[in-house]
Write an enzyme that holds these catalytic residues in place. Structure first.
Site, PDB file in Angstrom:
ATOM      1  N   PRO A   2       0.839  -1.215   0.000  1.00 51.82           N
ATOM      2  CA  PRO A   2       0.000   0.000   0.000  1.00 51.82           C
ATOM      3  C   PRO A   2       0.871   1.261   0.000  1.00 51.82           C
ATOM      4  O   PRO A   2       1.760   1.407   0.822  1.00 51.82           O
ATOM      5  CB  PRO A   2      -0.791  -0.101   1.311  1.00 51.82           C
ATOM      6  CG  PRO A   2      -0.603  -1.491   1.801  1.00 51.82           C
ATOM      7  CD  PRO A   2       0.666  -1.999   1.213  1.00 51.82           C
ATOM      8  N   GLU A   3       0.615   2.122  -0.960  1.00 53.13           N
ATOM      9  CA  GLU A   3       1.341   3.390  -1.038  1.00 53.13           C
ATOM     10  C   GLU A   3       0.417   4.499  -0.540  1.00 53.13           C
ATOM     11  O   GLU A   3      -0.734   4.244  -0.209  1.00 53.13           O
ATOM     12  CB  GLU A   3       1.758   3.649  -2.497  1.00 53.13           C
ATOM     13  CG  GLU A   3       2.786   2.658  -3.036  1.00 53.13           C
ATOM     14  CD  GLU A   3       4.170   2.849  -2.425  1.00 53.13           C
ATOM     15  OE1 GLU A   3       4.415   3.911  -1.817  1.00 53.13           O
ATOM     16  OE2 GLU A   3       4.988   1.930  -2.525  1.00 53.13           O
ATOM     17  N   HIS A  90      -5.664 -14.547   8.305  1.00 52.61           N
ATOM     18  CA  HIS A  90      -4.811 -13.366   8.438  1.00 52.61           C
ATOM     19  C   HIS A  90      -5.542 -12.151   8.988  1.00 52.61           C
ATOM     20  O   HIS A  90      -5.028 -11.049   8.942  1.00 52.61           O
ATOM     21  CB  HIS A  90      -4.189 -13.025   7.087  1.00 52.61           C
ATOM     22  CG  HIS A  90      -3.414 -14.163   6.511  1.00 52.61           C
ATOM     23  ND1 HIS A  90      -2.256 -14.645   7.100  1.00 52.61           N
ATOM     24  CD2 HIS A  90      -3.624 -14.937   5.422  1.00 52.61           C
ATOM     25  CE1 HIS A  90      -1.797 -15.663   6.393  1.00 52.61           C
ATOM     26  NE2 HIS A  90      -2.616 -15.863   5.365  1.00 52.61           N
ATOM     27  N   ARG A 108       1.358 -10.720   5.821  1.00 53.10           N
ATOM     28  CA  ARG A 108       2.808 -10.738   6.074  1.00 53.10           C
ATOM     29  C   ARG A 108       3.187 -10.168   7.431  1.00 53.10           C
ATOM     30  O   ARG A 108       4.345 -10.243   7.837  1.00 53.10           O
ATOM     31  CB  ARG A 108       3.530 -10.047   4.927  1.00 53.10           C
ATOM     32  CG  ARG A 108       3.306 -10.811   3.608  1.00 53.10           C
ATOM     33  CD  ARG A 108       4.055 -10.232   2.468  1.00 53.10           C
ATOM     34  NE  ARG A 108       5.492 -10.280   2.672  1.00 53.10           N
ATOM     35  CZ  ARG A 108       6.367  -9.766   1.823  1.00 53.10           C
ATOM     36  NH1 ARG A 108       5.958  -9.175   0.730  1.00 53.10           N
ATOM     37  NH2 ARG A 108       7.654  -9.845   2.073  1.00 53.10           N
TER      38      ARG A 108
END
Ligand SMILES: [Zn+2]
Length: 269
Positions: A2-3, A90, A108
């Site tokens: 994500p930017e 997750h 992650r």
């Protein structure tokens, strides 16, 4: 990953559902994110969210007496689900707002969920951050002044979060193309006029990405969280060897600071 545009779209996506609402419960299924989720986060029940703000890629939920800090890391996402929706493997944290649950998924686990009762800009993760590229304060004069001492290339300068936040690799390449500036140009050599073009290009590039993400806003409610990141049509990024969309010369790929840079040698000087 994500930017800034994805984080801003997340902010806009969740804000209408949580601002003014009270957190009725917090469930932490996995506390081992990038840093351990502090006990204070579990104790948030009872607080109302006053605003959802963003600083660089940090989301800040203003709870009155402090801020919940959320960073999406490499793979995190936030979305709203109905209370009965079973968490996936997750889905590490749920903030329940009664009729809706704000759920953090992070396969992650490079993301972060922290709490601060200090002004967030003073937090250790935020106090060294550079200027917000979409703020009014970020203009040609400011960029010109910021670049004067830097012998580094303008591409690397743009990606240094201590100077400007949120201009990642893709956006740096794209903005330099739009501004017609060669990525290896030394930052301190940029004229005020070129700074003006570059500032406009950066804002344009980020805003276009936010707009592209804006069309997915409804996915923040009830979606499966499998949203991809916004694929806009890039001018040069990832197009090494292909024809420049403006002049048809082959787009070049070089490596700067271990990151790939794409540019057109004819359009960018
Ligand atoms: Zn070209």
């Amino acid at each position: 990953m994500p930017e800034l545009p994805e984080v801003e779209v997340t902010r806009r996506g969740i804000a209408p559902h949580v601002v003014g609402r009270r957190i009725v419960g917090v469930k932490v299924r996995e506390s081992r994110l990038r840093w351990r989720v502090p006990r204070a986060v579990r104790a948030l029940a009872g607080r109302a969210v006053r605003a959802v703000k963003r600083r660089a890629k940090y989301l800040l939920l203003d709870c009155g007496d402090g801020h919940l800090i959320v960073h999406l890391g490499m793979s995190g996402s936030l979305r709203l689900v109905a209370p009965g929706v079973k968490p996936g493997k997750h889905d590490h944290i749920d903030f329940s707002f009664g009729e809706q649950v704000l759920r953090l998924r992070d396969p992650r686990r490079f993301g972060a969920v922290l709490w601060t009762d200090q002004p967030p800009e003073a937090h250790r993760l935020m106090r060294h951050l550079g200027i917000e590229p979409l703020s009014r304060r970020f203009d040609a004069r400011r960029l010109h002044a910021l670049t004067r001492k830097h012998r580094t290339s303008i591409k690397q300068f743009l990606m240094d979060g201590r100077r400007i936040v949120g201009v990642g690799n893709i956006y740096a390449s794209e903005s330099l193309f739009l501004a017609g500036i060669h990525p290896r140009t030394r930052a301190r050599r940029l004229s005020l006029q070129r700074c003006e073009r570059l500032v406009a290009a950066i804002k344009q590039t980020l805003r276009a990405a936010i707009r592209a993400g804006g069309s997915t806003l409804r996915d923040f409610v009830g979606g499966d969280g499998a949203r991809g990141y916004y694929q806009t049509r890039y001018w040069v990024y990832g197009r090494g060897g292909k024809g420049c969309r403006r002049c048809a010369a082959p787009v070049r790929r070089i490596v700067q600071g271990q990151r790939a840079t794409y540019y057109c040698a004819r359009c960018q000087r």
